[in-house]
Design a protein around this motif. Structure first.
Motif: not given
Length: 247
Positions: A101-127
């Protein structure tokens, strides 16, 4: 008579030689096609296995996090996490047949994963993501970043009370695209490659080998003064925008 016979024998020998060469060439072409087909099947099987590896424990952890938010009466955060999880899983299903896939799509997919983890870890996770715009059309293996980021979250951020930071960067050099995922968590222990924590990276390495042969690099190493960096390098290939569509 004997002179003509000799000429015919030489001609017959040449015909046999040419026929043998053509047969050998056809057999070689068939073997190469069959090898390519088997490699593609192997790569698809590895991608499917990687997806199955992602979904169960990630889904389990996410549902537990949602349950915790509900118990804490953080309903808005719980709804946001459910929406993010739905989008994430839909993308997993929609892209199930694409090897690259294009790198842009892969980054968007990873962003969604990190957004979910961000809700879980709150301020403990920065990226942060630092990828030049001109690299976004570059072709990369589907789900190449997610296992690297998951390792960073699981073995870096989650093990620190104060959490930490994940940085995703990319650059191009001499026809090669390099992706890096860094986290400032604990260093890798001795013998981590043979532990269960290394399975995701091992699967990524096997899949890269089936896609690129020996034309790739994958490494995880401790950084100074601290943290861990995972790096993958693959041949740089960028398709026109009209080609970067789902089949």
């Amino acid at each position: 008579f004997y002179g003509g016979l000799l000429s015919y024998l030489v001609l017959y020998g040449l015909i046999l030689l040419v026929n043998h060469a053509l047969d050998a060439r056809e057999q070689l072409a068939f073997q190469q096609t069959e090898t390519a087909r088997l490699n593609e099947q192997l790569s698809k099987s590895q991608l499917s296995a990687l997806r199955r590896q992602i979904e169960p424990h990630f889904l389990f952890n996410t549902l537990n996090a949602i349950a915790g938010l509900v118990r804490e009466k953080r309903n808005d955060a719980a709804v946001s996490m459910i929406v993010g999880l739905s989008d994430f899983l839909r993308r997993v299903v929609d892209d199930s047949d694409r090897q690259q896939v294009p790198l842009g799509e892969e980054l968007a997919f990873t962003q969604e994963y990190l957004d979910i983890q961000k809700v879980r870890f709150a301020e403990r996770l920065q990226f942060s993501v630092d990828v030049p715009q001109e690299l976004l059309p570059a072709q990369v293996p589907s789900l190449i970043l997610q296992p690297m980021v998951e390792n960073a979250v699981k073995h870096g951020i989650a093990r620190r009370v104060q959490g930490g930071t994940i940085k995703i960067t990319a650059f191009r050099s001499n026809g090669t695209l390099t992706l890096r995922v860094y986290n400032d968590g604990p260093s890798l222990p001795v013998g981590w490659e043979t532990s269960r924590s290394g399975i995701g990276i091992v699967n990524v390495r096997t899949r890269l080998q089936s896609l690129y042969g020996d034309q790739f690099e994958l490494s995880m190493r401790n950084q100074q003064p601290g943290g861990v960096e995972a790096t993958v390098s693959v041949p740089f290939v960028s398709l026109p925008a009209s080609v970067n569509t789902k089949e």
